[in-house]
Design a protein around this motif. Structure first.
Motif, PDB file in Angstrom:
ATOM      1  N   PHE A  56       9.409   2.227  -4.450  1.00  0.00           N
ATOM      2  CA  PHE A  56       8.648   3.066  -3.518  1.00  0.00           C
ATOM      3  C   PHE A  56       8.617   4.539  -3.906  1.00  0.00           C
ATOM      4  O   PHE A  56       7.586   5.199  -3.739  1.00  0.00           O
ATOM      5  N   ARG A 193       6.406   2.235   2.777  1.00  0.00           N
ATOM      6  CA  ARG A 193       7.581   1.368   2.859  1.00  0.00           C
ATOM      7  C   ARG A 193       7.503   0.330   3.975  1.00  0.00           C
ATOM      8  O   ARG A 193       8.205  -0.661   3.929  1.00  0.00           O
ATOM      9  N   PRO A 197       3.559  -2.881   2.798  1.00  0.00           N
ATOM     10  CA  PRO A 197       4.162  -4.105   2.242  1.00  0.00           C
ATOM     11  C   PRO A 197       4.219  -5.258   3.240  1.00  0.00           C
ATOM     12  O   PRO A 197       3.928  -6.408   2.870  1.00  0.00           O
ATOM     13  N   LEU A 200       0.802  -6.725   3.817  1.00  0.00           N
ATOM     14  CA  LEU A 200       0.410  -7.506   2.644  1.00  0.00           C
ATOM     15  C   LEU A 200       0.993  -8.919   2.747  1.00  0.00           C
ATOM     16  O   LEU A 200       0.303  -9.919   2.530  1.00  0.00           O
TER      17      LEU A 200
END
Lengths: 582, 719
Positions: A56, A193, A197, A200
């Motif tokens: 990240f 962060r 994600p 997704l």
């Protein structure tokens, strides 16, 4: 295939949720550890979080360089508020322009027109404020609008909410230091962060289950059994659906929202999406405990809100697995089999229990996505939905939810400390009239924004004409709409012709005031408290992690917040329930 | 401690009642938003009583009159609570003032005359009221000090019990910390010259009492926060109830036979939901809290100070005067050489029987305490073991010994002399007993056991003072003296620690003495060899940790720390600088009283919190009673919510308003007395108060309202 018994669905859902809240909570706590000025570390078996920095940090640094953000530039509460407002005005302008001129923008595959000014005002305000109340049908937006207007707002508005949390934590972790951190850094971290994600991951599950995902076409033509040719709108469904649920957004590409197969294809996708709604809000409460160095306090608040959430979900399940009074037909000999419960307006792939659990997940947060027709719910079920609104959506929205919940917690600490003979103090910071004044500003927002327009609407013929079922149910339709806007929820009860100038303007103003008045008051509270000394807790202080504290907190929420709406609820769902009809 | 009790007589009762009507003035009432809204509601009720059909309502004039009267009572009862508490506070202040008795003073014509030579010709006797500031008066033995002042010459013992209730006379002298004298106190011995420091009616006490009276009228910071909270709640309910009128209009459009909600009933609902109970009692709770402090002869200059006392995290306690009496007393007897317990106890007893010093009397007392207990361990004396000195404060070892006072009458008491540094007794049979400092006895004695030094050093090291005792030139043992602890102080310290307050002892004494005392009473932290000037640093250090700190003090060098501390309790016997710096003054000059003040502060806050919880919890029941009653015509099905099954809607509304009004006078005694407070941890207190006041608040209105309704049924009204 028969569904599992309601109690099993109910128990499985809350068990999985509790585990996920813990993991996501520790993760979120780690994301904002430094920004919250906390010395928290994840427990040993989760220490691998720290290795994620390798992935990240370079992305974030790239974004900082690209956008010119200096994450080390700290802001006071006023600077922070200014950044929030400037950032949100930009989102609003983007949305307003895209919505009004989408006919002239690319990727308009099916030739939709631009929105009218009042509808664009309402829609832009609604999506900027993370409300996602829709006075249009999702099919009237182009793929461009969904992807680059709505889609972007769906990430940036929960990121705005997330960014408020570490700043508010500074109120308690700072020792006489007015700096709350850098708003833009916190937005970037929340996006990179947390939101991106996890969305997704959810999107991949949805695609695996059969959701569509495209920006290359606008509709699918299908040959159906009964209706011949049917044009079905397609777009970036899986991606939008993931952040729509996880970011407490709620505005779908299809008017029927998550009841449609492209948004929510299977029982598994339904479970994932139902869980996605409360994870963001409840994990933030858990993370709060970690930031302020008292995890059991975080757990205590989670527990208090779980009690309310589970109780209302239980009421909804009882209501929806029961019979729908309106479907009991007498006289002509026909009768509807209601042995599985109230199926009107519900998808057969989900059934009454999963729909009821979803209903309280969407109104127990500021989500607003729906997988069933709420106006078709029984009076008891509808009561549970409206009661959840009355508590300001139980756990409220991503980020803002934590702050709104903390208003009740602070009020509880104020009363609780007095009850043990101490001057009010929360997490080592003294609570004085300056802060309590703003706490009450936040608490007053919902009743004022809901009840005063409601009083106007029910005696205004134009609004009454919009009701589908004038009477108790019509009252609920309007009340739901105002609640949905003023609690930044966005879901529709439906059955209300809400695309009128009256509702566009009233709801548009409601969503904005409901979002930014509390944020302003809360940042001011953070500013006051951050500048104060930290008084250590002692044996004589108020313990904020005991069952007594949890009980007092629930009492405060019910009496100060929810019961205020009891008279209004009497004219809506309670009146309907006790009068045996709409 | 002299507790001042004040009784409110019937005249004052009448005064309180007339004050409650005077307080109806809207300009006054607007400061209390809760009551102000109730007053506005009363006016609406009055209007509807005069013109019942005004808002399309259909109730009878009598019904509206009843509602109006009950709303009016709510405000008047609230005003009465405040007026009564204020009168009690005033009475308390008056009784403090009355302590200053009228007296005559001997005004010196010429203050250069030496104090010993003053004769009747040198002064003129005038009334105390005629003495001007800065004049110097002469006060002879047996005279009353006419006014507050400073001793400029001489030294005298003064009986200050009139002010402090403390019967022990105190020394007042020129120079140092003990110069200030208070008008109305009596000089018992010697003579002093006093320079008057205050104008008539402006004595220090007068000013202090003035401050108390002001403070009683000022809202404390916490009360302001509470007022905001109550105003916020009121506003919420105003919105909730006012919008109901419009909802009712909507309902009337489709429910047949229903014409809209009754405005008077809506006002009744609003007043019932608003936190009137706590709104009414808030001022009384404050005044009563301050009065409770005053009643213990402590003058609190602000309400904030009292609240801060309840919130203290740490208390700095002086050793001498607070924890110990300043005297040293016998703690134990240690036999040496061939002597056993009985020998040393008997010798100590006999030598001290006619010794009138505190030490001597304490030796007699300890010997008597040890005697008469059955010897259980076969006389195994502790003589050969070096038992830990000082570890037997409460349970002296059992020693069987004949303490025979007879036969001593013909003996000869030998008082202490600076020359021998010993005292003792010569018995009629020729036995010579001497006790004194170890080295003095060593010098005097002929037989000195080898363990004398070792033992006496052990005692010194534990913070005690050893006295050697010898019989006929033979050292038989050691008397161990230790600081005398104030009675019950260990319990008080334990109590305050249970409240979560850290105790810190500061003393100029050496480390060892400090440790012994700290261990005896369970002090958390102590600072020995402490210079009073370091106190300010200590206070600041504690405050830097974010803690609230309280302390007591009497000297001028305490003043900066007293001012800096969150609670500074100055002793009235101390200097004016100290009294001005502290935010409280104890008229009894009893430093351990700060512990009581902490309890009172907590009780004040607790009473406010608990009654708020009670008041707000009442709303649940009121909703269940009033909503079905008010909406009976509109939504008959709502009767299902009426779990009390009340007779008629009118009866339900009236009963609720009656409960709402009369709960105020019912709770006045509790508000004035304060909720019960026992030192407990925060968690225990929260649980207890939540059950009593939260649970009680949920249940009480159900019971009272049902009872009133049943009464109405029995009387046949509202049926």
């Amino acid at each position: 295939m028969a569904s599992p018994p309601p109690i099993v669905e109910y128990a499985v859902f809350f068990t999985i949720l509790a585990v996920l809240v813990f993991v996501a909570g520790e993760y979120l706590a780690w994301v904002y550890r430094e920004q919250a000025n906390s010395d928290h570390r994840p427990p040993g078996y989760l220490s691998w979080f720290e290795r994620l920095d390798e992935i990240f940090t370079p992305i974030e640094n790239g974004l900082y360089r690209l956008s010119g953000i200096n994450p080390r530039r700290e802001m006071t509460w006023k600077g922070y508020l200014k950044a929030v407002l400037v950032f949100n005005v930009c989102i609003w302008v983007l949305l307003f322009v895209v919505l009004m001129f989408q006919d002239a923008l690319p990727m308009n595959f099916v030739g939709v027109g631009g929105e009218s000014w009042d509808l664009a005002f309402h829609t832009a305000s609604s999506f900027t404020s993370n409300t996602n109340q829709q006075h249009y049908s999702g099919e009237t937006l182009s793929v461009f609008t969904h992807t680059f207007g709505i889609g972007i707002a769906m990430f940036l508005t929960p990121a705005t909410g997330l960014a408020l949390m570490p700043a508010f934590a500074r109120a308690f972790t700072n020792k006489e230091d007015p700096r709350l951190g850098n708003f833009y850094e916190n937005v970037v971290r929340g996006l990179v962060r947390f939101l991106l994600p996890i969305s997704l991951l959810i999107a991949i599950i949805l695609m695996a289950e059969g959701s569509v995902q495209t920006i290359l076409g606008g509709q699918l033509t299908a040959n159906t059994f009964t209706m011949g040719i049917q044009n079905i709108r397609i777009g970036p469904h899986a991606g939008i659906e993931a952040i729509k649920m996880f970011g407490t957004n709620g505005g779908g590409i299809n008017a029927a929202n998550a009841a449609t197969a492209f948004e929510n294809p299977t029982p598994l996708s339904n479970l994932v999406l139902t869980l996605a709604m409360p994870i963001g809000t409840f994990s933030a409460i858990y993370a709060w405990g970690a930031w302020v160095g008292n995890r059991s306090h975080g757990v205590a608040i989670v527990a208090a809100f779980f009690v309310i959430y589970m109780a209302l979900t239980g009421v909804a399940v009882v209501g929806e697995t029961g019979t729908n009074a309106g479907m009991v037909v007498t006289g002509n000999g026909l009768h509807v089999d209601q042995t599985v419960g109230n199926m009107e307006g519900k998808e057969t792939r989900f059934g009454p229990t999963a729909s009821a659990i979803w209903g309280l997940s969407t109104t127990g947060t500021t989500n607003g996505g729906v997988n069933s027709m709420h106006n078709s719910w029984t009076a008891l079920g509808a009561f549970s939905l409206l009661f959840a609104f009355a508590t300001n959506n139980i756990s409220n929205g991503v980020g803002t939810g934590l702050l709104n919940i903390l208003m009740f917690v602070i009020l509880t600490a104020f009363i609780g400390a007095l009850m043990i003979g101490r001057r009010p103090q929360y997490l080592g910071k003294k609570l004085e009239w300056q802060e309590m004044r703003y706490v009450f500003v936040v608490i007053l927002v919902l009743p004022i924004l809901v009840l005063i327009p409601q009083a106007a609407a029910v005696v205004y013929q134009g609004a009454i004409d919009s009701m589908n079922n004038p009477g108790f149910r019509g009252f609920s339709e309007v009340l739901y709409e105002f609640f949905s806007a003023s609690a930044n929820n966005g879901s529709g009860f439906e059955g209300l012709g809400d695309g009128t100038l009256f509702f566009n303007l009233v709801n548009g103003v409601q969503v904005l005031l409901a979002r930014y008045v509390p944020i302003t008051a809360q940042l001011a509270i953070a500013g006051y408290l951050a500048n104060k000394k930290v008084s250590p807790e002692s044996k004589g202080s108020l313990d904020t992690d005991t069952p007594a504290f949890v009980g007092l907190l629930i009492g405060v929420i019910i009496i100060v917040s929810a019961l205020v709406f009891l008279p209004a609820l009497v004219f809506g769902p309670i009146g309907e329930l006790l009068s045996g009809g709409i | 401690m002299a507790e001042i009790t004040v009784t409110i007589d019937t005249d004052q009762q009448k005064q309180a009642i007339s004050d409650s009507f005077a307080k109806l003035d809207p300009q006054y009432l607007v400061k209390n938003p809760v009551l102000f809204v109730v007053e506005l509601g009363t006016i609406i009720g009055l209007v509807m009583t005069i013109a019942p059909g005004l808002f399309g309502a259909t109730g009878s004039r009598v019904y509206y009159a009843v509602i109006t009267v009950l709303l009016g009572f709510t405000v008047i009862f609230a005003n009465y609570a405040e007026a009564y508490a204020e009168l009690e506070g005033e009475a308390q202040a008056d009784s403090l003032r009355a302590l200053q008795t009228e007296a005559e003073g001997k005004l010196l014509q010429n203050d250069d005359v030496d104090i010993e030579d003053i004769s009747e010709d040198d002064y003129e006797v005038v009334a105390s009221t005629e003495i001007e500031q800065d004049a110097v008066v002469f006060v002879d033995e047996g005279d009353i000090i006419p006014r507050d002042g400073t001793v400029v010459e001489g030294s005298a013992s003064v009986d200050e019990s009139a002010i402090t209730g403390e019967s022990e006379p105190v020394i007042r002298q020129s120079g140092g910390d003990r110069t200030s004298v208070v008008g109305g106190t009596e000089v018992l011995s010697d003579r002093i010259k006093v320079e008057v420091t205050s104008e008539e009616g402006e004595s220090f006490l007068d000013q202090m009492i003035g401050l108390v009276e002001d403070a009683q009228r000022q809202k404390t910071p916490n009360e302001i926060a509470m007022t905001i909270l109550l105003s916020g709640l009121t506003l919420v309910f105003v919105v909730a109830v006012a919008t109901m009128f419009f909802f009712g209009e909507y309902l009337a459009s489709f429910v047949g036979g229903f014409a809209g909600l009754d405005v008077a009933e809506l006002v009744a609902l609003l007043v019932a939901l608003m936190p009137t109970t706590i709104g009414a009692l808030l001022a009384a709770i404050r005044v009563a809290g301050m009065t409770r402090v005053t009643r213990r002869n402590v003058i609190a200059k602000s309400g904030r100070a009292v609240e801060a006392a309840g919130d203290l995290d740490a208390l700095i306690l002086d050793k001498t005067g607070t924890i110990t009496t300043g005297e040293r007393v016998a703690q134990d007897f240690h036999p040496l050489g061939d002597a056993d317990d009985a020998d040393v106890v008997r010798a100590s007893y006999q030598s001290s029987l006619y010794d009138e010093t505190t030490e001597g009397r304490s030796i007699v007392k300890l010997a008597e305490k040890m005697n008469g207990k059955v010897q259980t361990d076969g006389g195994q004396s502790a003589s050969e073991e070096l038992d830990e000195p000082g570890d037997s404060v409460d349970a002296p070892r059992d020693v069987s010994v004949t303490l025979d006072a007879e036969g001593l009458s013909e003996s000869n008491f030998v008082p202490f002399s600076a020359e021998t540094r010993m005292s003792g007794i010569d018995l009629s049979d020729g036995t010579e007993i001497r006790k004194g400092a170890v080295d003095a006895v060593e010098e005097y004695a002929t037989t000195v056991p080898g363990k004398l030094r070792q033992k006496s050093n052990a005692i010194s090291e534990s913070g005690g003072t050893p006295l050697a005792i010898a019989v006929d030139g033979q050292v038989v043992g050691i008397i161990e003296l230790q600081d005398e602890l104030k009675p019950g102080i260990a319990d008080r310290i334990a109590e305050i620690q249970k409240m979560g307050v850290e105790t810190i002892m500061a003393t100029g004494d050496n480390q060892r003495t400090a440790r012994w005392v700290a261990d005896q009473v369970g002090i958390d932290e102590f600072h020995a060899e402490f210079d009073p000037e370091e106190k300010i640093e200590l206070v600041e250090d504690i405050q830097d940790d974010g803690k609230l700190v309280g302390m007591t003090g009497d000297g001028t060098n305490d003043a900066p720390a007293l001012a800096k501390a969150d609670v500074g309790l100055a002793m009235n016997a101390g200097t004016n600088a100290a009294k001005e710096a502290g935010n409280m003054v104890d008229l009894d000059s009893n430093p351990s009283k700060i512990i009581e003040v902490v309890g009172i502060g907590k009780q004040l806050l607790m009473t406010r919190g608990s009654l708020t919880t009670f008041s707000v919890a009442n709303d649940v029941a009121k909703y269940f009673v009033l909503l079905p009653a008010i909406l009976a015509a509109a939504i008959p099905g709502l009767g299902a919510m009426d779990i009390l099954n009340l007779s008629t809607p009118a009866s339900a509304v009236t009963a609720t308003l009656m409960y709402n009004a009369f709960i105020i006078p019912l709770l006045i005694p509790l508000a004035l007395r304060g909720v019960d407070y026992k030192a407990q941890s925060g968690a225990q207190l929260l649980r207890k108060n939540l059950i009593v006041y939260g649970g009680g608040g949920l249940i009480a209105p159900f019971i009272f309202i049902k009872a009133i309704d049943m009464l109405f049924v029995a009387l046949g009204v509202f049926q």
